[in-house]
Enzyme design. Sequence first.
Site: not given
Ligand code: ADP
Length: 525
Positions: A97-98
């Site tokens: 969502t973000t």
């Molecule tokens: P959203 O609401 O968009 O899901 P998040 O705060 O969950 O936002 O962030 C998701 C993003 O963080 C994605 O682009 C994902 O690939 C990245 N991400 C999650 N875990 C990791 C990690 N361990 N290393 C690098 N990027 C990550």
Amino acid sequence: MASMMQPQIILLKEGTDTSQGKAQLVSNINACTAVADVVRTTLGPRGMDKLIHDANGSVTISNDGATIMKLLDIVHPAAKILVDIAKSQDSEVGDGTTTVVLLAAEFLREAKPFIEDGVHPQNLIRSYRTACNLAIDKVKSLATSIEGKSLEEKKSLLSKCAQTTLNSKLIGGEKEFFATMVVNAVIAIGTDDRLNMIGIKKVPGGNMRDSFLVDGVAFKKTFSYAGFEQQPKKFLNPKILLLNIELELKSEKENAEIRLSDPSQYQSIVDAEWNIIYEKLDKCVQSGAKVVLSRLAIGDLATQYFADRDIFCAGRVAEEDLQRVAAASGGTVQTTVNNVIDEVLGTCEVFEEKQVGNERFNIFSGCPSGRTATIVLRGGADQFIEEAERSLHDAIMIVRRALKNSTVVAGGGAIDMEISRYLRQHARSILGKSQLFINSYAKALEIIPRQLCDNAGFDATDVLNKLRQKHAHASGEGAPYGVDINTGGIADSFANFVWEPAVVKASPHYLLGPVTSFCFLRSLC
Ligand code: ADP
Ligand code: MG
């Protein structure tokens, strides 16, 4: 002379905002950027949570884009559309969502200089649509399928996927524990589409690690009368009777009128009342059920009656819980106790009433149809558990999606960088202005890795240069490289199990069409 007589025409109400054209477009874009700025810092595993305090005095701590956007109560008509896309991403995909808000705002921001220079929005929209379709195709072609693997392998892959989602959340520290729980819950409900078949019950207190999964239904003990204490609290393979009737001695309605000619008849009326309820209770007992649940009240008389016959009962069970017990145990909710045949009774391996923290819970486990699962969440503060619930919701959605679509792509900005490179390369083969527009779309995609770096305190320019260089290889060997959140360099996201289901990455592009068209409307009154 005639022209002076021309009457003035009033079309719109006084006070109507008639601004339109370039200035209005730019103002719409600015509004969208301002909204994105609010959620920007929550992206990724190092993103920060927001504490939102609303007019009613309630406080929410969240990292979830959709939740924050909903609470912002945005009034600007163009910026509102960003709230809508966050909501639709939340309901369609459940995660990202973000990401979707950031991307949409970034696409618009990249378009701003062109608008200011007088490019017609239609030209931009057309090029953006082309870029969208290319991006979606690219995501699909890069997606890796997890189909055809054994259940154990699938489970471990899905759990890795869930961990990526939980990484950025408050419960990230216990991601393995919760990811396993989520995967088991989702696999338990199988292909059932109803999300409410996974119940999440929150019990404040205790440690996060005290949370547990019930392969069936669990709900808080309902209000009960005296006599309840004498009822057995554990059964193996009990028959379960589900009711939607009251088992209570009714006092006469206020305006009920009965005329008696002889005082001795009064007793017969009182007896009739008792007979009705005893008859009902008898039928319940005869059905052979050991556990009786009702959506409506079960009074003290009934409670004692059941206790004397070693039957457990619970009244005023929430509709949702009763439905879940029905689905899990294979029973059907009855509106009468007449003709209770064996087929309408449910069953489960173990029924038990257990103490969880300060609460008592009724737990039905080992249910035959196995279409439900319940996660009982423990943890310190209320707000903490609330956020944990939202995070689990995200993870559940992701696992469900991955199980359904079974294709994943590399996260951590890897897929975004790869699409960006692909679009740039494609743009070079295009003649005309469209080349510039597609390039700016490609540039906007870099916001994901950039923001991941910014939020983690890394040098974004440095990391992005490394990523660009890695992705420039024509062989595609650099494609899975993304931001390494642990070291501040770059790493193979795919190998590190930073995965995202392909739908999460494709849907922002699907959603883009309506956003741009709306924000580029020539006028907004
Ligand atoms: P959203 O609401 O968009 O899901 P998040 O705060 O969950 O936002 O962030 C998701 C993003 O963080 C994605 O682009 C994902 O690939 C990245 N991400 C999650 N875990 C990791 C990690 N361990 N290393 C690098 N990027 C990550
Ligand atoms: Mg997420």
